[in-house]
Design an enzyme around this catalytic site. Sequence first.
Site, PDB file in Angstrom:
ATOM      1  N   SER A  84       0.839  -1.206   0.000  1.00 35.66           N
ATOM      2  CA  SER A  84       0.000   0.000   0.000  1.00 35.66           C
ATOM      3  C   SER A  84       0.870   1.250   0.000  1.00 35.66           C
ATOM      4  O   SER A  84       1.819   1.359   0.784  1.00 35.66           O
ATOM      5  CB  SER A  84      -0.897   0.028   1.239  1.00 35.66           C
ATOM      6  N   GLU A 140      -0.823  -3.932  13.204  1.00 33.77           N
ATOM      7  CA  GLU A 140      -1.612  -3.858  11.974  1.00 33.77           C
ATOM      8  C   GLU A 140      -3.072  -4.205  12.286  1.00 33.77           C
ATOM      9  O   GLU A 140      -3.995  -3.510  11.882  1.00 33.77           O
ATOM     10  CB  GLU A 140      -1.047  -4.833  10.942  1.00 33.77           C
ATOM     11  N   GLU A 196     -10.553 -16.095   6.893  1.00 27.47           N
ATOM     12  CA  GLU A 196     -10.234 -17.448   7.382  1.00 27.47           C
ATOM     13  C   GLU A 196      -9.138 -17.395   8.435  1.00 27.47           C
ATOM     14  O   GLU A 196      -9.194 -18.106   9.452  1.00 27.47           O
ATOM     15  CB  GLU A 196      -9.795 -18.356   6.217  1.00 27.47           C
TER      16      GLU A 196
HETATM   17  C1  LIG Z   1      -6.121  -3.499   0.318  1.00 24.01           C
HETATM   18  C2  LIG Z   1      -4.942  -4.323   0.715  1.00 24.01           C
HETATM   19  C3  LIG Z   1      -3.792  -3.703   1.159  1.00 24.01           C
HETATM   20  C4  LIG Z   1      -2.683  -4.459   1.534  1.00 24.01           C
HETATM   21  N1  LIG Z   1      -1.539  -3.785   1.935  1.00 24.01           N
HETATM   22  C5  LIG Z   1      -0.430  -4.506   2.225  1.00 24.01           C
HETATM   23  C6  LIG Z   1       0.791  -3.825   2.544  1.00 24.01           C
HETATM   24  O1  LIG Z   1       0.850  -2.587   2.581  1.00 24.01           O
HETATM   25  N2  LIG Z   1       1.897  -4.564   2.784  1.00 24.01           N
HETATM   26  C7  LIG Z   1       1.886  -5.923   2.750  1.00 24.01           C
HETATM   27  O2  LIG Z   1       2.926  -6.535   3.007  1.00 24.01           O
HETATM   28  N3  LIG Z   1       0.737  -6.607   2.449  1.00 24.01           N
HETATM   29  C8  LIG Z   1      -0.413  -5.937   2.188  1.00 24.01           C
HETATM   30  N4  LIG Z   1      -1.582  -6.594   1.851  1.00 24.01           N
HETATM   31  C9  LIG Z   1      -1.542  -8.061   1.715  1.00 24.01           C
HETATM   32  C10 LIG Z   1      -2.344  -8.832   2.736  1.00 24.01           C
HETATM   33  O3  LIG Z   1      -1.675  -8.885   3.953  1.00 24.01           O
HETATM   34  C11 LIG Z   1      -2.573 -10.217   2.111  1.00 24.01           C
HETATM   35  O4  LIG Z   1      -3.446 -10.052   1.009  1.00 24.01           O
HETATM   36  C12 LIG Z   1      -3.192 -11.192   3.069  1.00 24.01           C
HETATM   37  O5  LIG Z   1      -2.305 -11.499   4.111  1.00 24.01           O
HETATM   38  C13 LIG Z   1      -3.607 -12.490   2.347  1.00 24.01           C
HETATM   39  O6  LIG Z   1      -2.554 -13.024   1.624  1.00 24.01           O
HETATM   40  P1  LIG Z   1      -2.720 -13.459   0.106  1.00 24.01           P
HETATM   41  O7  LIG Z   1      -3.393 -12.351  -0.615  1.00 24.01           O
HETATM   42  O8  LIG Z   1      -1.398 -13.927  -0.390  1.00 24.01           O
HETATM   43  O9  LIG Z   1      -3.741 -14.695   0.133  1.00 24.01           O
HETATM   44  P2  LIG Z   1      -3.384 -16.210   0.497  1.00 24.01           P
HETATM   45  O10 LIG Z   1      -2.609 -16.241   1.769  1.00 24.01           O
HETATM   46  O11 LIG Z   1      -2.772 -16.860  -0.681  1.00 24.01           O
HETATM   47  O12 LIG Z   1      -4.815 -16.806   0.763  1.00 24.01           O
HETATM   48  C14 LIG Z   1      -5.672 -17.287  -0.280  1.00 24.01           C
HETATM   49  C15 LIG Z   1      -6.918 -17.866   0.373  1.00 24.01           C
HETATM   50  O13 LIG Z   1      -6.569 -19.021   1.181  1.00 24.01           O
HETATM   51  C16 LIG Z   1      -7.041 -18.848   2.503  1.00 24.01           C
HETATM   52  N5  LIG Z   1      -6.082 -19.417   3.473  1.00 24.01           N
HETATM   53  C17 LIG Z   1      -4.737 -19.241   3.489  1.00 24.01           C
HETATM   54  N6  LIG Z   1      -4.195 -19.891   4.550  1.00 24.01           N
HETATM   55  C18 LIG Z   1      -5.227 -20.466   5.223  1.00 24.01           C
HETATM   56  C19 LIG Z   1      -5.298 -21.272   6.407  1.00 24.01           C
HETATM   57  N7  LIG Z   1      -4.210 -21.589   7.106  1.00 24.01           N
HETATM   58  N8  LIG Z   1      -6.533 -21.674   6.815  1.00 24.01           N
HETATM   59  C20 LIG Z   1      -7.653 -21.357   6.104  1.00 24.01           C
HETATM   60  N9  LIG Z   1      -7.636 -20.620   4.971  1.00 24.01           N
HETATM   61  C21 LIG Z   1      -6.444 -20.180   4.537  1.00 24.01           C
HETATM   62  C22 LIG Z   1      -7.136 -17.339   2.701  1.00 24.01           C
HETATM   63  O14 LIG Z   1      -8.046 -17.002   3.718  1.00 24.01           O
HETATM   64  C23 LIG Z   1      -7.613 -16.879   1.320  1.00 24.01           C
HETATM   65  O15 LIG Z   1      -8.988 -17.027   1.212  1.00 24.01           O
HETATM   66  C24 LIG Z   1      -2.719  -5.866   1.486  1.00 24.01           C
HETATM   67  C25 LIG Z   1      -3.890  -6.507   1.039  1.00 24.01           C
HETATM   68  C26 LIG Z   1      -4.982  -5.753   0.644  1.00 24.01           C
HETATM   69  C27 LIG Z   1      -6.209  -6.458   0.186  1.00 24.01           C
END
Ligand SMILES: Cc1cc2nc3c(=O)[nH]c(=O)nc-3n(C[C@H](O)[C@H](O)[C@H](O)COP(=O)(O)OP(=O)(O)OC[C@H]3O[C@@H](n4cnc5c(N)ncnc54)[C@H](O)[C@@H]3O)c2cc1C
Length: 414
Positions: free
Chosen positions: A170, A253, A381
């Site tokens: 972000s 956070e 989740e």
């Molecule tokens: C608007 C926005 C701003 C953001 N800003 C930042 C930022 O400034 N810096 C930064 O570093 N990150 C940032 N993020 C990232 C955010 O932290 C991640 O999107 C989030 O942690 C999810 O990771 P992922 O998108 O890789 O999804 P994944 O981890 O790949 O998850 C995919 C799906 O699998 C599910 N899942 C994963 N593991 C499990 C489990 N153990 N049990 C059950 N279900 C599970 C998840 O719930 C999800 O539905 C931002 C995200 C958004 C949407």
Amino acid sequence: MNFDDTPAQARFRAEARAWLDANAPHELAEDIQNAVYGSFKLKSADIIAASKAWAKKKAQAGWACLNWPKEYGGRGASPIERVIWQQEEGIFTFLNTLFIVGHGMCAPTLIAHASEADRRHLLPRMAAGDDVWCQLFSEPAAGSDLAGLRTKATRDGEDWIINGQKIWTSFAQYADYGIILTRTDPSVPKHRGLTMFFIDMRSPGVEVRPIRQANGMSSFNEVFFTDVRIPDSQRLGAAGNGWNVSLTTLMNERLSIGGTISTGFEWLFDFCCRFDTGDGLAVDDPAIRSRLANWATVASGLKYTGYRAISALSRGETPGPENSIGKLVAGTMLQQIAAFAMELQGQAGILTDPALAPDAAHAQFMMLRAPAARLEGGTDEILRNIIAERVLGLPPDIRVDKNIPFNQLPAASA
Ligand SMILES: Cc1cc2nc3c(=O)[nH]c(=O)nc-3n(C[C@H](O)[C@H](O)[C@H](O)COP(=O)(O)OP(=O)(O)OC[C@H]3O[C@@H](n4cnc5c(N)ncnc54)[C@H](O)[C@@H]3O)c2cc1C
């Protein structure tokens, strides 16, 4: 729970209100009020310049980052005074959006883990809006499973050389600095081989590529690192202890994001009081009233759950994992409310131009931003896992890769 201000709190509130009356950028109030949901722009001013100017004005008068120590640019105020300030700052908190990551996540990490010289140099500049900060944690294959990240930092004399990619960062396109979590030792299990640094975003080899979102905004980015050299003095915590350092960031956070997600209920209620379904006002329709009553109950539950966190703060406690409930419930409710408001407007609900159809546009933008609320700061989740494990004491998620060296995991070598 007693929600009344103590006499000292009432005096503080009056002082804050008087300063805000005299100094807040009231000329932007209407513009801020009319901003569509999730947008980060103003019609009448440049949002970056306006945000920085507001931060500077507060810092000069001692109203920036209230709960930070004075020597780091704060006021040394209590957590409760900070809550009172936020209540009084009201709509002008919109101008703090650019600094949420810096103030809410990077600063607590620097306060806990940076050298005293860096804290005294970096934090006052951050408080005054001179520097914008970003959080470089998530990667294409490491979000919920953050400890699976692959961006490498390799020691080279007094420096470290960084190579890899981050995503979802972000405000990286506006950032002067970031905190970055890297893998420094792939031969140990994933949580043990990480190291955290702070990084100058203008270092040679840093490339920021904004991502265009469904709502037309670009509030997050991809960031690429090619042979980026940073001095060892920018390491936060010991080499290999990055996971523990990142927990400071992640705990803060959840606290800072959890409290800011709107459910959209206030807007929906106001809209239903104005919107004519063709059969009278929406708010007078028994079926709509029933939906509104259900959401009002949930909104009120959220409000009092928030007050619990404030009460914990006033007793000097740190709000715990139960705070995950707020973001989990608010994110889902926001999405339901946006869908309902669009549906209610029939065909007009598809209009997106705020000048033509402000309510339809508002609902559309809410709808397009809502999924992000269910991901940022921990997905639904993951929050359910936290509540299950740490609030309800249920058996933990199965973590099969916890004790295996990172470079022996099948996915890590891919
Ligand atoms: C608007 C926005 C701003 C953001 N800003 C930042 C930022 O400034 N810096 C930064 O570093 N990150 C940032 N993020 C990232 C955010 O932290 C991640 O999107 C989030 O942690 C999810 O990771 P992922 O998108 O890789 O999804 P994944 O981890 O790949 O998850 C995919 C799906 O699998 C599910 N899942 C994963 N593991 C499990 C489990 N153990 N049990 C059950 N279900 C599970 C998840 O719930 C999800 O539905 C931002 C995200 C958004 C949407």
